[in-house]
Design an enzyme around this catalytic site. Structure first.
Site, PDB file in Angstrom:
ATOM      1  N   CYS A  43       0.682  -1.132  -0.035  1.00 43.05           N
ATOM      2  CA  CYS A  43       0.033  -0.005  -0.085  1.00 43.05           C
ATOM      3  C   CYS A  43       0.832   1.264  -0.001  1.00 43.05           C
ATOM      4  O   CYS A  43       1.752   1.344   0.902  1.00 43.05           O
ATOM      5  CB  CYS A  43      -0.845  -0.016   1.198  1.00 43.05           C
ATOM      6  SG  CYS A  43      -1.740   1.561   1.686  1.00 43.05           S
ATOM      7  N   GLU A  44       0.745   1.988  -1.071  1.00 43.03           N
ATOM      8  CA  GLU A  44       1.705   3.284  -1.202  1.00 43.03           C
ATOM      9  C   GLU A  44       1.082   4.325  -0.025  1.00 43.03           C
ATOM     10  O   GLU A  44       1.923   5.192   0.244  1.00 43.03           O
ATOM     11  CB  GLU A  44       1.392   3.968  -2.539  1.00 43.03           C
ATOM     12  CG  GLU A  44       0.246   4.556  -2.946  1.00 43.03           C
ATOM     13  CD  GLU A  44       0.272   5.089  -4.149  1.00 43.03           C
ATOM     14  OE1 GLU A  44       1.130   4.455  -5.085  1.00 43.03           O
ATOM     15  OE2 GLU A  44      -0.391   6.170  -4.520  1.00 43.03           O
ATOM     16  N   HIS A  45       0.144   4.276   0.687  1.00 37.05           N
ATOM     17  CA  HIS A  45      -0.291   5.402   1.467  1.00 37.05           C
ATOM     18  C   HIS A  45       0.449   5.023   2.849  1.00 37.05           C
ATOM     19  O   HIS A  45       0.702   5.977   3.629  1.00 37.05           O
ATOM     20  CB  HIS A  45      -1.789   5.571   1.883  1.00 37.05           C
ATOM     21  CG  HIS A  45      -2.724   5.636   0.358  1.00 37.05           C
ATOM     22  ND1 HIS A  45      -3.540   5.105  -0.131  1.00 37.05           N
ATOM     23  CD2 HIS A  45      -2.108   6.858  -0.349  1.00 37.05           C
ATOM     24  CE1 HIS A  45      -4.065   5.729  -1.098  1.00 37.05           C
ATOM     25  NE2 HIS A  45      -3.101   6.693  -1.461  1.00 37.05           N
ATOM     26  N   HIS A  46       0.465   3.709   3.173  1.00 35.02           N
ATOM     27  CA  HIS A  46       0.984   3.267   4.612  1.00 35.02           C
ATOM     28  C   HIS A  46       2.176   2.269   4.585  1.00 35.02           C
ATOM     29  O   HIS A  46       2.525   2.128   5.546  1.00 35.02           O
ATOM     30  CB  HIS A  46       0.108   2.419   5.156  1.00 35.02           C
ATOM     31  CG  HIS A  46      -1.416   3.105   5.292  1.00 35.02           C
ATOM     32  ND1 HIS A  46      -2.680   2.905   4.646  1.00 35.02           N
ATOM     33  CD2 HIS A  46      -1.811   4.385   6.096  1.00 35.02           C
ATOM     34  CE1 HIS A  46      -3.456   3.515   4.753  1.00 35.02           C
ATOM     35  NE2 HIS A  46      -3.107   4.588   5.832  1.00 35.02           N
TER      36      HIS A  46
ATOM     37  N   GLN B 161      -5.187  -0.482  -4.246  1.00 36.84           N
ATOM     38  CA  GLN B 161      -5.735  -1.577  -4.912  1.00 36.84           C
ATOM     39  C   GLN B 161      -6.728  -1.115  -6.068  1.00 36.84           C
ATOM     40  O   GLN B 161      -6.919  -1.955  -6.921  1.00 36.84           O
ATOM     41  CB  GLN B 161      -6.738  -2.199  -3.684  1.00 36.84           C
ATOM     42  CG  GLN B 161      -7.497  -3.522  -4.259  1.00 36.84           C
ATOM     43  CD  GLN B 161      -8.259  -4.308  -3.213  1.00 36.84           C
ATOM     44  OE1 GLN B 161      -8.149  -4.017  -2.051  1.00 36.84           O
ATOM     45  NE2 GLN B 161      -9.407  -4.989  -3.544  1.00 36.84           N
TER      46      GLN B 161
ATOM     47  N   HIS C 154      -6.030  -5.806   3.764  1.00 34.81           N
ATOM     48  CA  HIS C 154      -5.070  -4.780   4.032  1.00 34.81           C
ATOM     49  C   HIS C 154      -4.245  -4.799   5.692  1.00 34.81           C
ATOM     50  O   HIS C 154      -5.149  -4.593   6.360  1.00 34.81           O
ATOM     51  CB  HIS C 154      -5.556  -3.400   3.738  1.00 34.81           C
ATOM     52  CG  HIS C 154      -5.797  -3.332   2.292  1.00 34.81           C
ATOM     53  ND1 HIS C 154      -5.243  -2.266   1.396  1.00 34.81           N
ATOM     54  CD2 HIS C 154      -6.913  -4.062   1.481  1.00 34.81           C
ATOM     55  CE1 HIS C 154      -5.927  -2.587   0.164  1.00 34.81           C
ATOM     56  NE2 HIS C 154      -6.652  -3.288   0.154  1.00 34.81           N
TER      57      HIS C 154
ATOM     58  N   CYS D   2      -2.866  -2.405   6.684  1.00 37.27           N
ATOM     59  CA  CYS D   2      -3.027  -1.173   7.117  1.00 37.27           C
ATOM     60  C   CYS D   2      -4.484  -1.027   7.815  1.00 37.27           C
ATOM     61  O   CYS D   2      -4.530  -0.160   8.731  1.00 37.27           O
ATOM     62  CB  CYS D   2      -3.015  -0.055   5.964  1.00 37.27           C
ATOM     63  SG  CYS D   2      -3.744  -0.333   4.564  1.00 37.27           S
TER      64      CYS D   2
HETATM   65 ZN   LIG Z   1      -3.023   1.418   3.437  1.00 37.31          ZN
END
Ligand SMILES: [Zn+2]
Length: 145
Positions: free
Chosen positions: A31-34, A72, A100, A102
């Protein structure tokens, strides 16, 4: 690697117009955010229009887009668009079902929830019979688990 390199010589002329479905393709992504993993399964279907792709190429296309920083929703669209570009089929359907870390480790801590994303192109979008055939198949897969 690019999609073109992955597909290589794996596209063939074939007079086939029935839905082709490759189910339960495992993937692992980040996941590129977390910066935490998400992982699950992708189900990929298409309806050929004179061209088919070697079945083993489909998991390789999934891996190509999974093995990078991702979200995703975008991964689902990229897989569908790659098949659309390579085959110009009558339609493409992609569903991704993922856990996920995250979501599982951070704030909400939902261990068993999964996220479902889909991308429907061509006949999968415009023809309800095709769409229902695909989605009911994906649902029946989930019911088995
Ligand atoms: Zn995430």
């Amino acid at each position: 690697m690019s999609v073109t390199e992955v597909i290589g010589k794996g596209v063939f002329t074939e007079d086939c117009s029935e839905m082709v479905l490759v189910k339960d393709i495992e993937f692992y992504s980040l996941c590129e955010h977390h910066m935490l993993p998400f992982y699950g399964r992708v189900h990929v279907a298409y309806i050929p229009d004179g061209k088919i792709i070697g079945l083993s190429k489909i998991p390789r296309i999934v891996d190509l887009f999974a093995r990078r920083l991702q979200v995703q929703e975008r991964m689902t669209q990229q897989i569908a668009q790659a098949l659309q570009d390579a085959l110009k089929p009558k339609g493409v359907g992609v569903v991704a079902d993922a856990h996920h870390l995250c979501m599982m480790m951070r704030g909400v801590q939902k261990q068993n929830s999964s996220a479902l994303t889909s991308c429907l192109l061509g006949a999968f979008q415009t023809d309800s019979k095709t769409r229902n055939e695909f989605l009911s198949f994906v649902r029946s897969l989930n019911a088995l688990r």
